[in-house]
Design an enzyme around this catalytic site. Structure first.
Site, short mmCIF file in Angstrom:
data_model
loop_
_atom_site.label_atom_id
_atom_site.label_comp_id
_atom_site.label_asym_id
_atom_site.label_seq_id
_atom_site.Cartn_x
_atom_site.Cartn_y
_atom_site.Cartn_z
N ARG A 45 0.66 25.21 1.42
CA ARG A 45 1.62 25.12 0.23
C ARG A 45 0.87 25.54 -1.11
O ARG A 45 -0.24 25.54 -1.14
CB ARG A 45 2.19 23.56 0.12
CG ARG A 45 0.68 22.70 -0.19
CD ARG A 45 0.61 22.32 -1.59
NE ARG A 45 -0.68 21.47 -1.89
CZ ARG A 45 -1.81 22.11 -2.53
NH1 ARG A 45 -1.77 23.32 -2.67
NH2 ARG A 45 -2.69 21.44 -2.61
N GLU A 63 -0.35 18.16 -10.82
CA GLU A 63 -1.75 18.23 -10.05
C GLU A 63 -2.83 16.92 -10.30
O GLU A 63 -2.85 16.50 -11.15
CB GLU A 63 -2.63 19.45 -10.71
CG GLU A 63 -3.31 20.23 -9.49
CD GLU A 63 -2.37 20.84 -8.64
OE1 GLU A 63 -2.34 20.13 -7.63
OE2 GLU A 63 -1.78 22.01 -9.17
N ASP A 121 -0.92 12.85 -7.09
CA ASP A 121 -0.47 12.23 -6.10
C ASP A 121 -1.41 11.00 -5.62
O ASP A 121 -0.83 9.96 -5.07
CB ASP A 121 -0.25 13.11 -4.83
CG ASP A 121 -1.77 13.84 -4.43
OD1 ASP A 121 -2.78 13.83 -5.12
OD2 ASP A 121 -1.64 14.40 -3.45
N GLY A 149 -7.21 26.30 -2.58
CA GLY A 149 -6.21 25.29 -3.25
C GLY A 149 -4.92 25.57 -2.64
O GLY A 149 -3.62 25.10 -3.16
N SER A 187 -4.32 24.35 0.65
CA SER A 187 -4.26 23.50 1.68
C SER A 187 -4.46 23.91 3.01
O SER A 187 -3.60 23.66 3.99
CB SER A 187 -2.89 22.79 1.59
OG SER A 187 -3.01 21.57 0.55
N ASP A 238 -0.33 17.17 0.20
CA ASP A 238 -0.28 18.53 1.34
C ASP A 238 0.23 18.42 2.51
O ASP A 238 1.04 19.33 3.03
CB ASP A 238 -1.90 19.01 1.30
CG ASP A 238 -2.61 19.16 -0.15
OD1 ASP A 238 -1.93 19.07 -1.13
OD2 ASP A 238 -3.88 19.22 0.05
N SER A 274 -13.24 27.07 -3.58
CA SER A 274 -13.36 25.60 -4.00
C SER A 274 -13.40 24.73 -2.74
O SER A 274 -12.39 24.61 -2.27
CB SER A 274 -12.19 25.13 -4.88
OG SER A 274 -12.08 24.04 -5.16
N LYS A 288 -13.70 21.43 -1.44
CA LYS A 288 -13.80 20.12 -1.98
C LYS A 288 -14.57 19.02 -0.91
O LYS A 288 -14.76 18.17 -1.62
CB LYS A 288 -12.39 19.72 -2.16
CG LYS A 288 -11.78 20.12 -3.51
CD LYS A 288 -10.66 21.04 -3.27
CE LYS A 288 -10.33 21.88 -2.04
NZ LYS A 288 -9.54 23.00 -2.31
#
Ligand code: ADP
Ligand code: NG1
Ligand code: MG
Length: 524
Positions: free
Chosen positions: A29, A35, A38, A157, A159, A204, A246, A248
């Site tokens: 997505r 941002e 959620d 980023g 997903s 996501d 990135s 995470k």
């Protein structure tokens, strides 16, 4: 038949010598706005992209047919003979090595397992929990064969991780014959991806499962739901990767979880301080003790009990009441200005230590830590400065921007050009807040956002968790090709010249995207 379906079925046959029983496809997505909110209970505005993850699955032939272990009253698979395993392979074998997982809901990843198996194990555990809760039997006497193929750029980023978790979960549920609605799979995959480490909020997985082609989705939570939002005629969205990955979930004490912790502590502290204030002024009523004997007017504030606060959304209504009750009355009447004012009053420090937060809450740090899940405890153990005011201000203002984005899209009195311009401004404001208040941007993302604006974007912002990954830019459709050419020249040519990027990778780094459809399962 969806793209890659037949090809993956053939590759499965080649890999394992039998056809798959089911193939699941789950898209990545791009988040247009909303941002890092959620996980604080607020709605967001993503759309699915065409890049997806596919999981093909079957029982391994050659052992006794799958028997149904009773899932009733227990989520544990039963093993009568040998340990059941899942054999796992990836079409991109170089990047994602194959191997096998021992299947048991409490199994841990073996230390030598490939890192990407964490997402498969998480999906498996989540599906076991779901089947157990539904009293559905989990067949467990045959081994499982799984083949994965995905083209969502990892760590971008967009997903890729949730696309993998959702595809694996859908494939498993299909193999087991356990029925589940898209919302149920969204809830279960959101929870189970937290086993990997990041304490995300569910955007996501929800959009991957519930996206509709041609529209953005306003995804809301508790319970998870998604409603379509028609984007203005002539809007084009271009995704561009800043070339800094990135990841995470690399460490339990990740930057991502530190943000979740900061927001959670900000919510607890705001609730506590509001309770203290309201006890003194009588504005909202009630201390944080003896709730069971509270009057009906206090009942409405029951959730303000700070120990129970998990999301900032739960604190918002009380903050507005607090701001409205001040003397002299506030000049600013807008909800956003009131919220900002209240947060600045109640959380005035530039940063806090855990010790300070605990003192303000009236407990000791160990008592506070005990209220948090292990991943947030690990984040707290890093001892980093907690920037509570800034994080709360970002969350409250970003949630307003999501609502404004939806309102602009739905406003029949606006021309498409006016809509595009207003949406662009909201996206710019979102990036400024992510970079400034939330500190989840990085030099590469900021440079790419700058390059996008210089090349004619009406708005541009980081998308996803940040700290690397992608930017999404809004353009009038007619301007998109020239925009892409200019960004390629300005941002990517130096990387190409320096050998940091191969020319054939450029297409995956810079592409125009249209809202795609959600996940699907094909039984073979
Ligand atoms: P994002 O979700 O933003 O792409 P994450 O760091 O959350 O970034 O997830 C990236 C990780 O997901 C990868 O490091 C890898 O472990 C896993 N992953 C993503 N795509 C695939 C794939 N096609 N096959 C196997 N694993 C994948
Ligand atoms: P990405 O960028 O896909 O890892 C993460 C979270 C989302 C959301 C965004 C920030 C997960 C699986 N995803 O997305 O829930 O919080 O960051 O808006 O944790
Ligand atoms: Mg991810």
């Amino acid at each position: 038949m969806f793209p890659h379906q037949q090809q993956l079925a053939d590759q499965f046959q080649q890999q394992y010598g039998c056809p798959p029983v089911a193939i699941a496809r789950a898209p990545g997505r791009v988040n247009l706005i909303g941002e890092h909110i959620d996980y604080m209970g607020y709605g967001v505005m993503p759309m699915a992209i065409t890049q997806s993850c596919h999981a093909a699955i079957a029982w391994e032939p050659g052992r006794a047919g799958a028997q149904a272990a009773s899932g009733a009253g227990s989520s544990h698979c039963q093993h009568t003979q040998q340990q059941q395993v899942m054999r796992i392979a990836n079409v991109q074998q170089q990047l994602y090595p194959s191997g096998q997982l021992e299947l048991h809901p409490s199994s841990q990843l073996a230390p030598d397992s490939p890192g990407w198996f964490r997402y498969i194990l998480a999906a498996y555990k989540g599906c076991c929990e779901f089947a157990g809760a539904q009293q559905q039997p989990i067949p467990s006497s045959s081994n499982i064969l799984l083949l994965v193929q995905g083209d969502v750029p990892p760590g971008g980023g967009l997903s890729s991780s949730s696309a993998l978790v959702v595809a694996a979960a859908l494939a498993l549920l299909a193999l087991w014959g356990v029925p589940a609605s898209p919302a149920q799979v969204a809830e279960l995959t959101c929870s189970c991806e937290r086993y990997v480490g990041t304490q995300g909020g569910g955007m996501d997985q929800a959009v991957s499962l519930m996206a509709q082609p041609g529209v953005a989705m306003h995804v809301e939570f508790n319970p998870v739901r998604a409603s379509p939002v028609c984007l203005p005629e002539g809007a084009a969205f271009v995704v561009a990767n800043c070339l800094a990955a990135s990841h995470k979930a690399e460490t339990a004490a990740s930057r991502f979880n530190l943000r979740v912790l900061e927001c959670r502590l900000a919510g607890m502290l705001l609730a506590k301080l509001l309770s203290a204030h309201s006890t003194a002024t009588g504005t909202t009523g009630g201390s944080d003790h003896a709730r069971s004997s509270s009057s009906s007017s206090e009942d409405s504030c029951r959730w303000l009990y700070w120990r129970a606060v998990k999301v900032l959304k739960a604190v918002e209504a009380a903050l507005l009441k607090f701001a409205a009750a001040q003397q002299p009355p506030l000049a600013a009447t807008q909800a956003q200005a009131q919220l900002q004012w209240a947060v600045e009053q109640l959380l005035p420090q530039a940063s806090y230590t855990l010790q300070q937060v605990a003192e303000l809450l009236g407990c000791c740090p160990s008592e506070l830590l005990a209220l948090l899940p292990p991943a947030l405890q690990a984040a707290a153990a890093c001892g980093l400065a907690l920037r509570l005011q800034q994080r709360a201000l970002h969350v409250f203002s970003e949630s307003q921007r999501v609502l404004q984005f939806a309102q602009v899209c739905a406003d029949a009195s606006l021309s498409d050009a006016a809509k595009l311009s207003q949406l662009g401004s909201l996206m710019d404001a979102s990036h400024a807040s992510c970079a400034g208040l939330y500190e989840c941007s990085c030099a590469e993302l900021d440079a790419l956002v700058g390059a996008a604006r210089a090349a004619g974007a009406l708005g541009a912002r980081l998308t996803g968790a940040g700290w690397g990954g992608c930017v999404v830019a809004l353009l009038p459709a007619a301007g998109a090709p020239a925009f892409m050419q200019q960004v390629a020249q300005q941002f990517y040519e130096p990387a190409l010249a320096a050998g940091k990027l191969a020319r054939e990778q450029l297409q995956a780094c810079l592409f125009m995207t249209v809202p795609a459809g959600g996940a699907e399962v094909a039984l073979q």
